[in-house]
Enzyme design. Sequence first.
Site, PDB file in Angstrom:
ATOM      1  N   ASP A  91       0.888  18.567  30.919  1.00 25.96           N
ATOM      2  CA  ASP A  91       0.468  19.985  30.914  1.00 25.96           C
ATOM      3  C   ASP A  91      -1.016  20.167  31.165  1.00 25.96           C
ATOM      4  OD1 ASP A  91       2.859  20.536  28.291  1.00 25.96           O
ATOM      5  OD2 ASP A  91       3.103  20.648  30.453  1.00 25.96           O
TER       6      ASP A  91
ATOM      7  N   HIS B 256       5.504  25.785  32.124  1.00 29.71           N
ATOM      8  CA  HIS B 256       5.244  25.502  30.711  1.00 29.71           C
ATOM      9  C   HIS B 256       5.085  26.809  29.944  1.00 29.71           C
ATOM     10  CE1 HIS B 256       4.051  23.332  27.195  1.00 29.71           C
ATOM     11  NE2 HIS B 256       2.875  23.908  27.156  1.00 29.71           N
TER      12      HIS B 256
ATOM     13  N   GLY C  93      18.858  26.208  32.710  1.00 27.94           N
ATOM     14  CA  GLY C  93      18.622  26.465  34.128  1.00 27.94           C
ATOM     15  C   GLY C  93      18.407  27.928  34.488  1.00 27.94           C
TER      16      GLY C  93
ATOM     17  N   MET D  88      12.763  17.970  30.612  1.00 29.87           N
ATOM     18  CA  MET D  88      12.161  17.581  29.336  1.00 29.87           C
ATOM     19  C   MET D  88      11.937  16.075  29.236  1.00 29.87           C
ATOM     20  SD  MET D  88      11.589  20.443  28.162  1.00 29.87           S
ATOM     21  CE  MET D  88      11.047  20.117  26.511  1.00 29.87           C
ATOM     22  N   HIS D  89      11.325  15.536  30.268  1.00 29.76           N
ATOM     23  CA  HIS D  89      11.025  14.099  30.284  1.00 29.76           C
ATOM     24  C   HIS D  89       9.635  13.911  30.869  1.00 29.76           C
ATOM     25  CE1 HIS D  89      11.686   9.765  31.032  1.00 29.76           C
ATOM     26  NE2 HIS D  89      11.070   9.989  32.158  1.00 29.76           N
ATOM     27  N   ILE D  90       8.785  13.227  30.120  1.00 29.85           N
ATOM     28  CA  ILE D  90       7.422  12.992  30.612  1.00 29.85           C
ATOM     29  C   ILE D  90       7.469  11.949  31.727  1.00 29.85           C
ATOM     30  CG2 ILE D  90       5.120  12.180  29.990  1.00 29.85           C
ATOM     31  CD1 ILE D  90       5.671  13.235  27.147  1.00 29.85           C
TER      32      ILE D  90
HETATM   33  N1  LIG Z   1       3.470  13.406  33.738  1.00 27.16           N
HETATM   34  C1  LIG Z   1       3.964  14.602  33.377  1.00 27.16           C
HETATM   35  N2  LIG Z   1       5.266  14.720  33.086  1.00 27.16           N
HETATM   36  C2  LIG Z   1       5.766  15.939  32.709  1.00 27.16           C
HETATM   37  C3  LIG Z   1       4.911  17.048  32.586  1.00 27.16           C
HETATM   38  C4  LIG Z   1       3.536  16.888  32.914  1.00 27.16           C
HETATM   39  O1  LIG Z   1       2.733  17.855  32.872  1.00 27.16           O
HETATM   40  N3  LIG Z   1       3.105  15.654  33.297  1.00 27.16           N
HETATM   41  N4  LIG Z   1       5.428  18.255  32.110  1.00 27.16           N
HETATM   42  C5  LIG Z   1       6.658  18.098  31.362  1.00 27.16           C
HETATM   43  C6  LIG Z   1       7.274  19.347  30.843  1.00 27.16           C
HETATM   44  N5  LIG Z   1       6.852  19.468  29.446  1.00 27.16           N
HETATM   45  C7  LIG Z   1       6.012  20.505  29.153  1.00 27.16           C
HETATM   46  O2  LIG Z   1       5.738  21.386  29.997  1.00 27.16           O
HETATM   47  C8  LIG Z   1       7.231  18.500  28.485  1.00 27.16           C
HETATM   48  C9  LIG Z   1       8.551  18.060  28.456  1.00 27.16           C
HETATM   49  C10 LIG Z   1       8.927  17.080  27.543  1.00 27.16           C
HETATM   50  C11 LIG Z   1       8.018  16.548  26.659  1.00 27.16           C
HETATM   51  C12 LIG Z   1       8.444  15.438  25.724  1.00 27.16           C
HETATM   52  O3  LIG Z   1       7.839  15.216  24.690  1.00 27.16           O
HETATM   53  N6  LIG Z   1       9.497  14.732  26.141  1.00 27.16           N
HETATM   54  C13 LIG Z   1       9.973  13.524  25.407  1.00 27.16           C
HETATM   55  C14 LIG Z   1      11.477  13.581  25.212  1.00 27.16           C
HETATM   56  C15 LIG Z   1      11.869  14.886  24.543  1.00 27.16           C
HETATM   57  C16 LIG Z   1      13.383  15.093  24.676  1.00 27.16           C
HETATM   58  O4  LIG Z   1      14.056  14.288  25.339  1.00 27.16           O
HETATM   59  O5  LIG Z   1      13.849  16.103  24.082  1.00 27.16           O
HETATM   60  C17 LIG Z   1       9.713  12.309  26.274  1.00 27.16           C
HETATM   61  O6  LIG Z   1       9.618  12.472  27.526  1.00 27.16           O
HETATM   62  O7  LIG Z   1       9.681  11.221  25.688  1.00 27.16           O
HETATM   63  C18 LIG Z   1       6.705  16.995  26.660  1.00 27.16           C
HETATM   64  C19 LIG Z   1       6.310  17.985  27.576  1.00 27.16           C
HETATM   65  C20 LIG Z   1       7.673  17.322  32.134  1.00 27.16           C
HETATM   66  N7  LIG Z   1       7.097  16.051  32.450  1.00 27.16           N
HETATM   67  N1  LIG Z   2       7.397  21.726  28.053  1.00 30.69           N
HETATM   68  C1  LIG Z   2       8.401  22.119  28.998  1.00 30.69           C
HETATM   69  C2  LIG Z   2       9.171  23.299  28.489  1.00 30.69           C
HETATM   70  O1  LIG Z   2       9.204  23.574  27.303  1.00 30.69           O
HETATM   71  N2  LIG Z   2       9.826  23.988  29.424  1.00 30.69           N
HETATM   72  C3  LIG Z   2      10.575  25.172  29.079  1.00 30.69           C
HETATM   73  O2  LIG Z   2      11.961  24.896  29.121  1.00 30.69           O
HETATM   74  C4  LIG Z   2      12.635  26.144  29.343  1.00 30.69           C
HETATM   75  C5  LIG Z   2      13.686  25.932  30.401  1.00 30.69           C
HETATM   76  O3  LIG Z   2      14.533  27.037  30.412  1.00 30.69           O
HETATM   77  P1  LIG Z   2      15.737  27.079  31.491  1.00 30.69           P
HETATM   78  O4  LIG Z   2      16.473  25.765  31.374  1.00 30.69           O
HETATM   79  O5  LIG Z   2      16.553  28.269  31.073  1.00 30.69           O
HETATM   80  O6  LIG Z   2      15.117  27.242  32.843  1.00 30.69           O
HETATM   81  C6  LIG Z   2      11.569  27.147  29.806  1.00 30.69           C
HETATM   82  O7  LIG Z   2      11.260  28.049  28.759  1.00 30.69           O
HETATM   83  C7  LIG Z   2      10.387  26.270  30.099  1.00 30.69           C
HETATM   84  O8  LIG Z   2       9.141  26.906  29.895  1.00 30.69           O
END
Ligand SMILES: Nc1nc2c(c(=O)[nH]1)N[C@@H](CN(C=O)c1ccc(C(=O)N[C@@H](CCC(=O)O)C(=O)O)cc1)CN2
Ligand SMILES: NCC(=O)N[C@@H]1O[C@H](COP(=O)([O-])[O-])[C@@H](O)[C@H]1O
Length: 225
Positions: free
Chosen positions: A178, A138, A16, A103-105
């Site tokens: 992304d 990102h 955070g 970190m969840h799509i």
């Molecule tokens: N629909 C969208 N959802 C999210 C986006 C986006 O652009 N479109 N951005 C992500 C953030 N992110 C990259 O910036 C990102 C975060 C997580 C993952 C990923 O592979 N997650 C897995 C689980 C991984 C874990 O739990 O450690 C998953 O969701 O199955 C890829 C990219 C946020 N959401």
């Molecule tokens: N693909 C998404 C991703 O990798 N996001 C990354 O998670 C970190 C969160 O840091 P924080 O919890 O210290 O704010 C940040 O570096 C952000 O770019």
Amino acid sequence: MSPTTKRIVVLISGSGSNLQALIDALNTPALPNAEINLVVSNRKAAYGLTRAAQASPPIPTAYLALATYLKQNPGKTRQDYDAEVAKIVLRAKPDIVILAGWMHILSEGFLELLDGRKNVDSEEDISVVKPIPVINLHPALPGQFDGASAIERAFEAFQKGEITYSGAMVHRVVKDVDRGEPIVVREVPFVKGETIEEYETKLHNVEHDIIVEATRKILGESQSS
Ligand SMILES: Nc1nc2c(c(=O)[nH]1)N[C@@H](CN(C=O)c1ccc(C(=O)N[C@@H](CCC(=O)O)C(=O)O)cc1)CN2
Ligand SMILES: NCC(=O)N[C@@H]1O[C@H](COP(=O)([O-])[O-])[C@@H](O)[C@H]1O
């Protein structure tokens, strides 16, 4: 809170530090006339939840993990989870939703509720008239290292001599991960011999700036529309 104060909801999964950058910028020239009304995490141990609780005034928090939700709701799907997260978010009536290390799509289950394509089928007054912007931070440049572990992949490419810089961006969130329209993009050069930790520190400092800049920009747009 004045009626013009903009309402921010932040989604996190970890430390955070970017949430903290937003908290620290509230009601300064960097982020005027705004407040964070809710922080949502999908991980119970996310230190960002502590940052929210320790803010002054404390920021309400919510926690909902996918695995827990599916276990407690047999037959429900990931889309249902995403819709549940959206309902939690919409109850805070945000003007903007910020993914700050979330970190969840997110599937259409979330996105269609936030942009008003679908309304929540419940008696609650959380219908969306105007699409609510959802933005994501990102740690890479547009189209370079989409997805998770972007920093590590970029640093590896640098070590292979494939790139000399990477960077960070804040972009609009669309279904394709992304791939949404970039809002703020900042390049961060690599330095020969630096460690990944040294690069990551540089990058995070840039992130703390651009997440505030992008939030101010989007809130300003909604102010004038
Ligand atoms: N629909 C969208 N959802 C999210 C986006 C986006 O652009 N479109 N951005 C992500 C953030 N992110 C990259 O910036 C990102 C975060 C997580 C993952 C990923 O592979 N997650 C897995 C689980 C991984 C874990 O739990 O450690 C998953 O969701 O199955 C890829 C990219 C946020 N959401
Ligand atoms: N693909 C998404 C991703 O990798 N996001 C990354 O998670 C970190 C969160 O840091 P924080 O919890 O210290 O704010 C940040 O570096 C952000 O770019």
